[in-house]
Structures are given as structure tokens and as C-alpha cells.
Design a protein around this motif. Structure first.
Motif, short mmCIF file in Angstrom:
data_model
loop_
_atom_site.label_atom_id
_atom_site.label_comp_id
_atom_site.label_asym_id
_atom_site.label_seq_id
_atom_site.Cartn_x
_atom_site.Cartn_y
_atom_site.Cartn_z
N VAL A 297 10.97 -4.36 -18.56
CA VAL A 297 11.29 -5.56 -17.68
C VAL A 297 9.81 -6.31 -17.62
O VAL A 297 8.73 -5.72 -17.45
CB VAL A 297 11.99 -5.13 -16.59
N SER A 298 10.04 -7.70 -16.91
CA SER A 298 8.77 -8.37 -16.66
C SER A 298 8.32 -7.72 -15.25
O SER A 298 8.87 -7.26 -14.55
CB SER A 298 9.38 -9.85 -16.42
N PRO A 299 6.93 -8.29 -14.94
CA PRO A 299 6.62 -8.05 -13.44
C PRO A 299 7.59 -8.34 -12.47
O PRO A 299 7.74 -7.61 -11.61
CB PRO A 299 5.29 -8.49 -13.43
N VAL A 300 8.08 -9.61 -12.43
CA VAL A 300 8.89 -9.96 -11.47
C VAL A 300 10.27 -9.47 -11.43
O VAL A 300 10.52 -8.82 -10.36
CB VAL A 300 9.10 -11.57 -11.67
N GLY A 301 10.69 -8.92 -12.75
CA GLY A 301 11.97 -8.12 -12.77
C GLY A 301 11.74 -6.84 -12.13
O GLY A 301 12.70 -6.19 -11.38
N PHE A 302 10.42 -6.35 -12.41
CA PHE A 302 10.39 -4.96 -11.98
C PHE A 302 10.24 -4.90 -10.27
O PHE A 302 11.02 -4.07 -9.63
CB PHE A 302 8.73 -4.42 -12.35
N LEU A 303 9.58 -5.98 -9.84
CA LEU A 303 9.76 -6.21 -8.31
C LEU A 303 10.96 -6.38 -7.88
O LEU A 303 11.65 -5.89 -6.74
CB LEU A 303 8.80 -7.27 -7.72
N ALA A 304 11.94 -7.17 -8.41
CA ALA A 304 13.22 -7.37 -8.11
C ALA A 304 14.17 -5.99 -8.08
O ALA A 304 14.85 -5.98 -7.16
CB ALA A 304 13.82 -8.53 -8.97
N ARG A 305 13.79 -5.36 -9.11
CA ARG A 305 14.70 -4.25 -9.35
C ARG A 305 14.35 -3.39 -8.13
O ARG A 305 15.28 -2.49 -7.62
CB ARG A 305 14.23 -3.31 -10.65
N HIS A 306 13.30 -3.36 -7.51
CA HIS A 306 12.82 -2.42 -6.42
C HIS A 306 12.71 -3.22 -5.18
O HIS A 306 12.20 -2.82 -4.33
CB HIS A 306 11.69 -1.76 -6.91
N ASN A 307 13.55 -4.25 -5.00
CA ASN A 307 13.59 -4.68 -3.75
C ASN A 307 12.54 -5.30 -2.99
O ASN A 307 12.10 -5.20 -1.70
CB ASN A 307 14.81 -3.92 -2.65
N PHE A 308 11.36 -5.60 -3.79
CA PHE A 308 10.22 -5.97 -3.12
C PHE A 308 10.11 -7.63 -2.88
O PHE A 308 9.23 -8.01 -2.36
CB PHE A 308 9.16 -5.45 -4.35
#
Ligand SMILES: [Zn+2]
Length: 514
Positions: A297-308
């Protein structure tokens, strides 16, 4: 630049001592032995405590993002803007005030730098010219040759530059801020210490060696705990100190250096204490490739996945984001800290128009080497006009928009929009005095536009933070600038001589016709 790569002084890791372990006294003593006694205790008389002074700027112009008030006076009482009105009335109301002749001047809200690594002044003239991640392989890292006092000295140099170029608030985003906190506080600036934690093991994941190996990230609970402890200790030691002039926020270093557990802990700390938080995000193609390879996943997608993502987060950079990323950032209300100068330096213009349209508030920062927010406003304006590629270009954004990003946008990011960011009665007196009678600005009909397009940071003749002049008549009042410059130059020359002895720097010049 990754925060994790910038703090490797000889003094060892920050976890070896309390974050507040350099007190002001130790800094004075330490500096006295190594980098000379740089802080001027005597000068505090000139920059008095907030409660004792009233200053009136007479016959002047007050410049905000959406309004200009000509021929008014502004009174500062203690740390606050107490009144704005006709000069005779204000002088009558404050007969004991220190009167600052405001003729030919304009008062401008102090600029808010949301992303700085002050100690990187050491890498000026090197770090700007080899892309990101910096692809020049030095045999010796310059920061490894600094003593603890010298590293602090370099950060103070950055703080002085920040004052001279119009910042009144700076977010210092490194790990180990405890080493420099006392010296930075002494400069009189308003600070947000965004103490950075990472928990990925190994060297920089963006180094060619690590990328080539293609190894999946391994996360360390020990590193995570140490980082979180540092954040907690710094928060306890400094948050709310100096009459509220100092804040401490938690930060995850970089998307590629953060586990889901670290992201959760940083977010929870911010939530618990009602703080903002930050991270480096999507700053290079290598980062995006790494995250896609190892997390799918993209860096933004990673943060979204982990509620950041969310309105407490101000994410630095967001240069390499696609449509889906932009939608996620906008929907979540994430604030983007745009380092226009450093981005241009790296050969990229982030999609700021699309991020705005998606709903992201924009703030600004400087990143490494330079701490000049005035220059950032100008580069942000020019590069956004280029990036927009409007059918009739050159109209948007306007200088007023850039000032809004660099002041109110920053105030929102550091969650102090009620206190700073504009010149309004009741707000903190964080302001600049601009000399409008300069050959490159006159006729100053639309001062802000004239200044951002044609001005210079040296047009700023005074800077007030928290109702206290930190610079007046172009003289820094809080620290001994001349000695700091002389000492920093000496230290820098020594370090770079050693670095270049180990690996001479060859510059890849363009071919020129003979
Ligand atoms: Zn950075």
C-alpha cells in the motif's frame, strides 16, 4: 529529511539521559568550555519579562491576511495585543508605554515554521545538491564529528536565522530535542518540540544498500518504548513552560520507519494530552516503492489503514501522492506541511492545488539547511502557480494566500489558532515589523504583494514573540549572535575539512558547449 538520520552526535543516543538533561546553566557552562559563552544573561534586561512592559507601535500599518489597517497604533501589554486604534487615542490610553515609531513600517503576523531540523545548518551547501535521499556517499557523516555543545550551537544558528527571516514559531522535528531544548528556549522563539520516535531496525530504509537488499522491515519493541519514553519525558519537562511558549508534540519519524504499534501509540499520546502530531510522509519515490513492496500500500494508505490520518496530524511533504492518497488525506482533514523550498530543491512540486481542493489545510515549513520562511512563502507562491497550470496562469494563488498558509495554517497545525497567526486584539503579540521604505518595495501600495514578490528577509527590522522583542532594530536581543556565527563557522570548517579529507565532494556539472 528523515529525523532519524540527523541526530547522531558523538554524545550518544538521547535515551541515555533525561530529555531535559541540558539545563540552561549547563548549556552556559558547557558552551563556555567548548563553544564559548554564547548566551547573554545580561541582555535579558533588554528583553524584559512579559508582565512588565507595554509597547505602542504608533502611526503604523497593521497587515493581516484579509485586511490592511493604515495609520493606526497597536498596543502590546504583557504578552498580548491589547488594542488597535487611532494613534492619539492609543497613546493617551498607554501613557507609560515604550513608543515604537511605526511610520513607514508595517506590522505582519509572525510566520510559523511547521517543519524544521535546526541542526542541519551544518549541512548547508552540501545537502541541497544531491537529491533525496541524498545520494552522495560520504565516508564520514558530518554530524558524527560534533560534540554535544557543537550540535546545540548549530541548532541555535538555525534559530537565529529563523528570527531574522520572520519566524516567531518553529516546530523542531528531531529525536533527542532534550539536548538542545534549553538553548532553543533561550532564543525567545515560540517552540513546538515535535519529538520523533521510530521503531524500525537497521539503517535508513531509503539507503541504496537497504533498498537493494529488499528486506522486509523488522520492528523493535525496545526502540519503540525508548522513543515513547523520550517523548513522555520531554513533555513532562517542557510542555507549557516559559509561560506557555514551549509545547511538546509526539512524532513518528517516517512512514517507512514506523510500525502500526508506534503509530497507534503516537496518536494515543496526542489524543490523551490534546496535542497535534506529525510524520514525514511520501517525500520520495523510494519511500513509495518501499511501502508498496513491503506493506502492499502507499505510505498514505498505510497511515489510513492504521488510523493515523486526521485533523491532529500535520504531515510533512506529501510530494508523491496519487489521487487515492489525496482523497484519503482530504477526507480525514489531515493538515499538510508544505516545505516549498526544499521540495523545489529536490526537483519536485507537490500537488498542493489538488490537496487544497480535497480539503487539506496547508501549512508551511523549511526542512533542512535553511530556516527562512520568507523564502518559503515566495517559492510556494511561484511553484503553486506553475503546478496549477491554469489556462490563464499567474493569478492564483495570491500573496495573501501564502501569508495565510504560513501563519493561520501553521497556527492550526500547532493547535494554537486562537492564540497566534494573526494580529488581532486578545491574541499573543507574535509579530514582525517590516520596513516598507526600501528601494525594492516602494511604492508600497499593496505592501504584502510587494514584499513577497520583491522583498528580502532583511526588510524585517524587528521581531516580537510573546510580547517581547527578540530582535529590535535588526539587533538580536536574546543571544550573542556575532559570537555564535563566529563559533559556528569555526566548527563547520573543522568538520567539513575532515569530511572532505575522507571523501572529496565531486560536483556533477552540466555539459557546456566548448
Ligand atoms: Zn524533514
Amino acid at each position: 529529511m528523515p529525523a532519524s538520520t540527523i541526530d547522531r552526535s558523538r554524545s550518544g543516543s538521547s535515551s541515555s539521559g533525561s530529555p531535559s538533561d541540558i539545563s540552561r546553566r549547563e548549556w552556559l557552562v558547557g558552551a563556555g568550555a567548548g563553544a564559548a559563552a554564547l548566551m547573554l544573561e545580561g541582555r535579558e534586561a533588554e528583553a524584559q519579562p512579559a508582565s512588565n512592559r507595554t509597547v505602542v507601535f504608533s502611526n503604523t500599518t497593521v497587515l493581516n491576511q484579509d485586511a490592511v489597517q493604515n495609520n493606526v497604533a497597536l498596543a502590546v501589554q504583557g504578552d498580548r495585543i491589547a488594542a488597535i486604534g487611532p494613534t492619539d487615542q492609543i497613546l493617551q490610553a498607554y501613557p507609560q508605554a515604550d513608543v515604537y515609531d511605526g511610520r513607514g513600517k508595517a506590522l505582519v503576523p509572525g510566520l510559523i515554521n511547521c517543519h524544521a531540523h535546526l541542526g542541519q545548518t551544518l549541512a548547508r551547501g552540501f545537502n541541497e545538491d544531491f537529491g533525496f535521499p541524498n545520494n552522495y556517499r560520504l565516508a564520514v557523516q558530518p554530524t558524527s564529528l560534533l560534540s554535544r555543545e557543537e550540535a546545540t550551537l548549530m541548532a541555535v544558528v538555525g534559530a537565529l536565522e529563523a528570527i531574522r527571516t520572520g519566524s516567531t514559531t518553529v516546530v523542531e522535528n528531531v529525536s533527542g530535542t532534550g539536548r538542545t531544548a534549553a538553548a532553543l528556549a533561550e532564543t525567545g522563539l515560540r517552540w513546538v518540540f515535535a519529538e520523533s520516535a521510530t521503531d524500525r531496525e537497521g539503517g535508513s530504509p531509503m539507503s541504496p544498500e537497504v533498498l537493494a537488499k529488499g528486506e522486509a522491515p523488522r520492528f523493535s519493541a525496545k526502540m519503540r518504548d525508548e522513543g515513547l519514553q523520550r517523548i513522555n519525558e520531554l513533555f513532562t519537562a517542557w510542555h507549557g513552560k516559559e509561560g506557555g511558549r514551549i509545547s511538546v508534540f509526539p512524532a513518528a519519524g517516517l512512514a517507512e520507519n514506523s510500525s502500526p504499534e508506534l503509530l497507534a501509540a503516537v496518536g494515543a499520546f496526542a489524543e490523551k494530552h490534546d496535542l497535534g502530531y506529525t510524520i514525514h510522509l511520501s517525500q520520495s519515490r523510494a519511500e513509495v516503492a518501499y511501502m508498496r513492496r513491503h506493506h502492499g500500500v502507499s505510505p498514505v494508505g498505510f497511515l489510513a489503514r492504521h488510523n493515523f490520518l486526521g485533523p491532529r496530524l500535520f504531515a510533512a511533504h506529501c510530494r508523491y501522492v496519487d489521487e487515492a492518497d489525496i482523497a484519503l488525506l482530504g477526507k480525514s482533514g489531515t493538515i499538510v506541511s508544505h516545505q516549498a523550498g526544499m521540495a523545489a530543491n529536490r526537483g519536485v512540486i507537490p500537488p498542493i492545488p489538488a490537496l487544497r481542493e480535497a480539503g487539506c489545510p496547508i501549512a508551511n515549513g523549511t526542512d533542512n539547511n535553511t530556516n527562512d520562511m520568507f523564502e518559503v512563502m515566495r517559492i510556494a507562491l511561484l511553484t503553486e502557480r506553475i503546478r496549477r497550470d491554469d489556462e490563464f496562469p499567474g493569478v492564483q494563488p495570491q500573496p495573501e494566500d501564502m501569508l495565510a498558509d504560513a501563519t493561520l495554517g501553521g497556527a492550526r497545525a500547532v493547535r494554537q489558532e486562537k492564540a497566534i497567526g494573526s494580529i488581532v486584539v486578545g491574541k499573543k503579540a507574535d509579530l514582525l515589523v517590516l520596513d516598507t521604505q526600501r528601494v525594492h518595495i516602494v511604492p508600497a501600495v499593496r505592501i504584502l504583494s510587494a514584499w513577497i514578490h520583491n522583498g528580502q528577509p532583511s526588510d524585517i527590522e524587528s521581531v516580537m514573540v510573546d510580547g517581547r522583542f527578540v530582535m529590535r532594530g535588526r539587533k538580536i536581543l536574546t543571544v550573542d549572535e556575532d559570537r555564535i556565527i563566529a563559533e559556528a563557522d569555526k566548527v563547520g570548517r573543522r568538520v567539513w575539512a575532515e569530511v572532505q579529507k575522507a571523501s572529496p565532494i565531486a560536483v556533477p556539472r552540466l555539459l557546456r558547449p566548448s
